[in-house]
Design an enzyme around this catalytic site. Structure first.
Site, PDB file in Angstrom:
ATOM      1  CD  GLN A 418      25.756  44.642  42.697  1.00  0.00           C
ATOM      2  OE1 GLN A 418      24.634  44.924  43.104  1.00  0.00           O
ATOM      3  NE2 GLN A 418      25.992  43.942  41.614  1.00  0.00           N
ATOM      4  N   GLY A 420      31.407  51.029  43.240  1.00  0.00           N
ATOM      5  CA  GLY A 420      32.110  51.407  42.023  1.00  0.00           C
ATOM      6  C   GLY A 420      33.186  50.417  41.660  1.00  0.00           C
ATOM      7  CG  ASP A 509      36.958  55.763  48.347  1.00  0.00           C
ATOM      8  OD1 ASP A 509      36.478  56.894  48.594  1.00  0.00           O
ATOM      9  OD2 ASP A 509      36.302  54.860  47.796  1.00  0.00           O
TER      10      ASP A 509
END
Ligand code: NAG
Ligand code: NAG
Ligand code: NAG
Ligand code: NAG
Ligand code: NAG
Ligand code: NAG
Ligand code: NAG
Ligand code: NAG
Ligand code: NAG
Ligand code: NAG
Ligand code: NAG
Length: 711
Positions: A418, A420, A509
């Protein structure tokens, strides 16, 4: 009928039995051993031909066998018997008397019946003539009756009508046992008609003579004989008297005694339900009404003297054909069945409602999916994809159901992680996948039918680089060669994203956690949750700052200007971590990073690089590699994006380093030489930072995909 001889024999046998039964039944009317017939006349007991065959002298029948057919006569007289019936009637033959004017005299006829009187109801005296009288006197003139007949012409007479014109009729009184008939001319023959030569008179059974006016004109009736019905009874007493002497009482079993209405004596009748001769013992036999009447619709029971009907089990009704018969009940309305029926009906209704609700819900779901699909730009995407058909870049648009199936309805056990951007599930797809670049986690497709669009990526099996490098629990150790290779592969992937892909992509990212490793420790760049696809005229996009703090390009954070060089900075941080084996960023507030990029650069400037290199991978053979990679990292970390090398250059340099394997002795590692090498490499690459990294092949493509926030 077949000619099978056996069948024929059986049939004949059956016929023979039936005939024998018939004969026996008829023969049973006479006393056993007695003559039962005389000519055509059946002689039932109490009548007989002598001895004990007749019940008394009055019932004696003389059979004249000298004529064919034989003739039966009552007693020894000349009264011919035509028929004997057990219901108390006896038919004899009576002659007509006639008087033809030639003779000119009246005529009489005498009958002495001794015991048996004329039946007063069934017989009539008939006289025929146009000037005629006729009368009957009986029982020595106890009774007398007569009639007159006139006509002026024989044509006056009406055929079939005996009402005084040419023909007259009168009833016979009761109890007439013997009579004299007298016939004569009323006018003493003064009115003789030429066409009516004769007059006639006779006693006959009513209906056997049908008047015709032609009978007036001839002599035909002179020789005619007519049937006369007599009543016969037993004895001279009534039933109650007769029963007193049972020896002489004529009525046997299953019979009743009936008093005669007209005369003395009595008769016997079989009881209801029996038939036969009541004057013989066992003469009255039970009637099998079930066979003869077939009165039942259901089962018939023949009882002694009676019968009944009943219905088989499971049928209702009285069983009688003339009644309600037997019917199968149509509706079983027993309370249990009614309850069951209501119960089943109720359940059926509930099921129906449930099904209806389910269908409505299903429709709602489909509608909602369509709505999300449109809302998420599904039409646009499909249109776009269809236009790009054949370019080798196919992205499948998944249906929500397919993903539900693939992830076992998003079951918790399928959660990989899990973050952001959302939750990552592991799923299995039935069909093949798309391949873009071996070091990029493939986007297999997306689903737009959900509130939040879902992206479908290939599954990489061996976890993240972060896990392998930093997780304490994980004892797996990556040697330098592998780290270098991973760095190269990551750089190639990013280079590909920046330049090779038809639409340039800025990953935004890059971090250890987003570099996945497969079983062969091949790197796969993943997590495009923050990615942007940009078109040629959007080389720089101003947007909200995204990414992971610590890896994030300080320039981008400062200006919000997003370029490919942001990825280069992040890659530089990754290189630090690969070199040092330490964290270069902090993920939790409490956590202290061991080597921040700033520290790394300043330590390099102080020539203290060896202090922070990962001792596990540092050996004297690869110091040169490490140092050169460190230099490259420093260039990637330059504050100004344009001063950083492109990912293509980075990948190229790393690949070059991997290829060169210099025999480097750790003892030879001199500070000067290190400087030198750094200097050489640093110079040769320091100013090649800006290059055409945006080599799009889809210059005409003006569509931007906003996949922000998706996963
Ligand atoms: C039957 O009739 C004959 C002739 O009249 C007579 O001799 C005979 O006795 C009768 N039988 C009986 C049982 O009376
Ligand atoms: C039988 O009938 C014939 C012919 O009618 C007659 O001649 C004869 O006398 C009769 N016999 C008896 C016994 O009555
Ligand atoms: C005798 O009379 C009975 C009933 O009246 C009838 O059934 C039967 O046919 C008659 N037999 C003859 C030979 O006339
Ligand atoms: C018929 O008439 C004769 C003589 O006239 C008489 O002797 C006889 O008894 C009568 N018969 C009956 C039954 O009346
Ligand atoms: C009465 O019947 C006879 C024959 O049965 C026939 O010849 C005659 O014409 C009939 N008479 C009338 C008035 O019909
Ligand atoms: C008598 O004769 C007339 C005419 O000939 C006919 O209509 C009628 O039916 C006959 N009646 C019987 C009982 O035979
Ligand atoms: C009938 O007529 C004849 C002669 O024509 C006569 O002798 C006789 O007495 C008459 N009889 C009666 C009863 O008038
Ligand atoms: C039978 O006959 C006797 C004597 O004649 C008489 O008393 C009795 O009432 C008769 N019974 C019936 C039912 O007629
Ligand atoms: C009984 O009655 C029913 C209905 O009327 C009929 O269908 C059936 O054939 C009958 N059965 C017999 C044995 O008569
Ligand atoms: C009919 O007779 C049979 C035999 O006696 C008997 O078992 C049955 O109960 C009777 N049925 C009716 C409806 O009387
Ligand atoms: C049907 O017929 C039988 C015999 O004829 C009779 O006893 C019975 O009462 C009849 N039943 C009905 C319902 O008419």
């Amino acid at each position: 009928m077949s000619c099978n001889p056996v069948a024929m024999m059986v049939l004949m046998l059956i016929l023979a039995i039936m005939m024998a039964a018939t004969v026996k039944k008829a023969a049973a009317q006479a006393k056993p051993g007695c003559q039962s017939h005389c000519g055509d006349v059946i002689i039932p007991y109490p009548f007989g031909t002598g001895g004990d065959c007749n019940i008394s002298e009055d019932f004696f029948i003389t059979c004249n066998t000298s004529v064919i057919p034989n003739q039966a006569f009552l007693t020894t007289g000349n009264i011919q018997v035509m028929n004997i019936s057990l219901d108390g009637h006896l038919k004899i033959l009576g002659s007509a008397i006639y008087d033809c004017y030639v003779s000119g005299t009246s005529s009489t006829f005498q009958v002495d019946l001794l015991k048996f009187p004329i039946d007063s109801i069934r017989n009539k005296l008939t006289a025929i003539g146009c000037d005629t009288y006729a009368f009957v006197r009986g029982n020595n003139d106890e009774y007398a009756t007569g009639c007159l007949s006139f006509c002026s012409s024989i044509t006056d007479a009406i055929n079939g009508s005996c009402s005084g014109i040419g023909c007259c009729q009168t009833a016979i009184p009761k109890g007439v046992r013997g009579y004299n008939i007298t016939l004569g001319s009323y006018t003493n023959y003064s009115r003789v008609l030429l066409d009516n030569p004769c007059s006639y008179a006779f006693v006959a059974e009513d209906g056997v003579y049908n008047f015709s006016n032609s009978d007036l004109g001839g002599y035909d009736l002179q020789d005619k004989e007519f049937a006369v019905v007599l009543d016969w009874t037993i004895g001279y007493t009534n039933c109650s008297e007769a029963k007193e002497d049972m020896n002489s009482f004529a009525c046997k079993e299953n019979s009743i005694c009936v008093d005669s209405e007209d005369t003395y004596g009595y008769l016997c009748n079989c009881l209801d339900g029996y038939q036969g001769n009541p004057y013989l013992s066992n003469g009255c036999q039970d009637i099998n009404e079930c066979e003869t009447l077939q009165p039942c619709n259901g089962t018939c029971y023949n009882l002694a003297g009676s019968y009944n009907c009943s219905c088989p089990e499971g049928f209702e009704g009285d069983g009688w054909k003339n009644g309600t018969g037997c019917t199968r009940p149509i509706h079983d309305t027993s309370p249990l069945n009614v309850a069951l029926g209501i119960g089943f009906g109720f359940v059926a209704i509930l099921l129906g409602i449930a099904l209806l609700l389910l269908m409505l819900r299903q429709r709602q779901i489909v509608k909602l999916r369509q709505k999300y699909f449109l809302q998420n730009g599904g039409n646009l995407l499909q249109h776009h994809l269809s236009q790009r058909e054949g370019c080798g870049e196919k992205i499948k648009v998944f249906a929500a159901e397919e993903l539900e199936k693939a992830t076992n309805s998003y079951h918790d056990s399928r959660i990989l992680g899990q973050g952001g951007q959302g939750t990552v599930y592991k799923g299995t797809l039935p069909d093949g996948r798309l391949i873009n670049h071996r070091n990029v986690v493939n986007l297999l497709g997306c689903c737009l039918e959900t509130p939040v669009p879902l992206l479908v990526y290939e599954y990489v099996t061996n976890g993240t680089l972060f896990d392998h490098l930093h997780n304490v629990a994980d004892e797996s150790f990556i040697p330098w060669e592998a780290r270098l290779r991973i760095a190269i592969e990551t750089a190639e992937a990013l280079s590909y994203l920046h330049s090779s892909a038809s639409i340039p992509i800025i990953h935004r990212d890059i971090k250890l956690a987003n570099i996945l490793l497969d079983d062969n420790f091949t790197a796969k760049v993943s997590d495009f949750g923050a990615s942007r696809l940009i078109t040629s005229d959007q080389a720089q996009i101003t947007t909200m700052v995204q990414g992971t703090f610590g890896y994030l390009d300080p320039e981008y954070m400062h200006t919000g200007q997003l370029t490919e060089k942001s990825d280069v900075y992040s890659f530089g941080v990754v290189l630090i971590e690969l070199l040092t084996g330490q964290k270069a960023v902090c993920f939790k507030r409490s956590e202290e990073p061991k080597v921040l990029p700033v520290q790394f650069v300043s330590l390099m400037k102080e020539d203290r690089l060896l202090e922070i290199l990962d001792p596990k991978v540092l050996n004297y053979g690869n110091v040169r590699h490490l140092k050169e990679v460190a230099l490259l990292a420093r260039r990637c970390l330059r504050m100004k994006g344009e001063e950083r090398p492109s990912m293509k250059e980075v990948a190229h340099e790393l690949a070059g380093l991997q290829a060169i394997s210099l025999p480097w002795d750790k003892s030879n590692l001199q500070e000067e030489e290190t400087e030198y090498m750094l200097g050489v490499f640093g110079n040769s690459y320091s100013d090649g930072a800006t290059g055409s990294s945006l080599g799009y092949d889809s210059i005409n493509n003006r569509v931007a995909f906003e996949l922000e926030g998706a996963r």
